[in-house]
Enzyme design. Sequence first.
Site, short mmCIF file in Angstrom:
data_model
loop_
_atom_site.label_atom_id
_atom_site.label_comp_id
_atom_site.label_asym_id
_atom_site.label_seq_id
_atom_site.Cartn_x
_atom_site.Cartn_y
_atom_site.Cartn_z
N ASP A 96 0.79 -1.23 0.00
CA ASP A 96 0.00 0.00 0.00
C ASP A 96 0.83 1.28 0.00
O ASP A 96 0.38 2.31 0.50
CB ASP A 96 -0.91 -0.01 1.23
CG ASP A 96 -0.13 -0.29 2.52
OD1 ASP A 96 1.09 -0.04 2.53
OD2 ASP A 96 -0.74 -0.76 3.50
N GLU A 118 -0.37 -9.14 -1.12
CA GLU A 118 -0.90 -8.55 0.12
C GLU A 118 -2.09 -7.64 -0.21
O GLU A 118 -2.18 -6.48 0.20
CB GLU A 118 0.18 -7.78 0.90
CG GLU A 118 -0.19 -7.58 2.36
CD GLU A 118 0.88 -6.84 3.14
OE1 GLU A 118 1.86 -7.47 3.54
OE2 GLU A 118 0.73 -5.61 3.34
N GLU A 132 -2.08 5.09 3.14
CA GLU A 132 -2.04 3.68 2.72
C GLU A 132 -3.42 3.10 2.43
O GLU A 132 -3.57 2.27 1.53
CB GLU A 132 -1.31 2.85 3.78
CG GLU A 132 0.20 3.10 3.87
CD GLU A 132 0.57 4.31 4.71
OE1 GLU A 132 -0.34 4.96 5.28
OE2 GLU A 132 1.78 4.62 4.79
N HIS A 206 6.60 5.15 12.84
CA HIS A 206 6.95 6.01 11.70
C HIS A 206 5.76 6.59 10.93
O HIS A 206 5.94 7.48 10.13
CB HIS A 206 7.80 5.22 10.70
CG HIS A 206 7.02 4.17 9.96
ND1 HIS A 206 6.77 2.93 10.47
CD2 HIS A 206 6.42 4.19 8.74
CE1 HIS A 206 6.06 2.22 9.60
NE2 HIS A 206 5.83 2.97 8.55
N ARG A 208 2.84 8.40 8.96
CA ARG A 208 2.61 9.83 8.76
C ARG A 208 1.55 10.37 9.70
O ARG A 208 1.69 11.46 10.25
CB ARG A 208 2.19 10.11 7.31
CG ARG A 208 3.38 10.26 6.38
CD ARG A 208 2.99 10.38 4.93
NE ARG A 208 4.15 10.02 4.11
CZ ARG A 208 4.89 10.88 3.42
NH1 ARG A 208 4.60 12.15 3.40
NH2 ARG A 208 5.94 10.47 2.74
N HIS A 239 13.43 5.09 12.55
CA HIS A 239 13.21 5.26 11.10
C HIS A 239 13.95 6.52 10.63
O HIS A 239 14.06 7.49 11.40
CB HIS A 239 11.70 5.40 10.88
CG HIS A 239 11.25 5.34 9.46
ND1 HIS A 239 11.52 6.35 8.56
CD2 HIS A 239 10.52 4.43 8.78
CE1 HIS A 239 10.98 6.04 7.38
NE2 HIS A 239 10.36 4.87 7.49
#
Length: 367
Positions: A96, A118, A132, A206, A208, A239
């Site tokens: 994604d 996936e 995503e 991590h 957003r 990250h």
Amino acid sequence: MIKVMTVFGTRPEGIKMAPVVKALEADEQVTPVTVVTGQHREMLQQVLDIFDVTPDYDLAIMEPNQSLAKITSKVLMGMDDILTTEQPDIVLVHGDTSTTLATSMSAFFHQIPVGHVEAGLRTWQKYSPFPEEMNRQLTDRIADVYFAPTPLSANNLAREGGDADRIYTTGNTAIDALQYTLQQDYHHEVLQQVDPDHKMILLTMHRRENQGDPMANVFRAVRDIVAENPDVEVVYPVHLSPAVQKTAREILADVDRVHLIDPLDVVDFHNMAARSYLIMTDSGGVQEEAPSLNVPVLVLRDTTERPEGVDAGTLRLTGTDYDTVKTTVEELLHNEAAYQEMADNLNPYGDGHRADRITRIIKDLIQ
Ligand code: UD1
Ligand code: UDP
């Protein structure tokens, strides 16, 4: 011969597509073409090195603090040229990310079939996770063949009108990757710094939508948990996103028994995870792997597209509120029964060998 192009750009796509690339390379009836967009640079290179994957093309698009529009447009343009040159029989994308959506769009413009590995994960909430959820929904609109990890994700695709003959429930290739990486006899310099009598918590964060206040709340909770529990240590491979680095360093740098380290390669991460008492994460991939390691996971998000792990009892959706995070971690530190109940569960994502199955399905469809 059939020409199968595999395209990925970030660390988690790399980890879960590497077993597929290896299976394609091993098949004499397949001409594999491996493309990386380079949406991630160092974090993807770690994966390529570990799995010994040499891409045929690298778009090398990454720049610091990249915007969604820039990633998408650079991948769209770059893939246009590669697809014109290579004309594969099918393009495989994963998951994604922006790489996934932009590559699918580019393949669609060339009228080349798309296989989505996936496929079918959903929260049904447009902005959670962002971007995503829309990336995967839009990719599934474009895709022609679906490799769903579980019956639930296959059912999500069927509900949306996906062609039932093209939806395959294959398990998750993350579990294939674990078979390459886990070691009985494992050593790492960071593990040597952690007192073996202490409870080690592995942390990653991590997303957003978590950057800013949600992340800061969790990090403050972690700082205070460690201060109040002298037998707890936290290992946090941070990250490389500048937004994440800034908040992590502001709140957790120089805190006693908190080890802020560089991103680990996947062999180190899996082995470190297997030796942890508890994992705190907002990662998607880690939610799939941890049930195979019998390590409970607190999911630092309000939603998850992986409810199978919550139903199995291994994952607990904790969110990012300071009090909830702190109380939940403390419960699992001090309540042995609650801890064991989470640790002793079976992995709903399968048992490995999924990449071979994906290769066989593609060959049957195209030949
Ligand atoms: C991306 C994916 C996310 C996935 C995550 C896995 C999108 C929109 N997001 O998010 O779904 O969960 O990867 O980690 O596709 N950076 C480096 N070196 C690296 C990697 C990243 O310096 O090797 C820095 C760069 O400044 C980059 C920033 O991190 O601009 C953010 O990278 P980006 O791919 O845009 O977002 P992620 O948060 O990594
Ligand atoms: N991982 C890794 N090194 C780290 C942290 C995570 O190799 O320091 C692996 C982890 O085992 C999992 C994947 O990276 O397979 C998850 O990637 P990430 O959390 O970046 O993305 P997501 O899965 O959330 O998209």
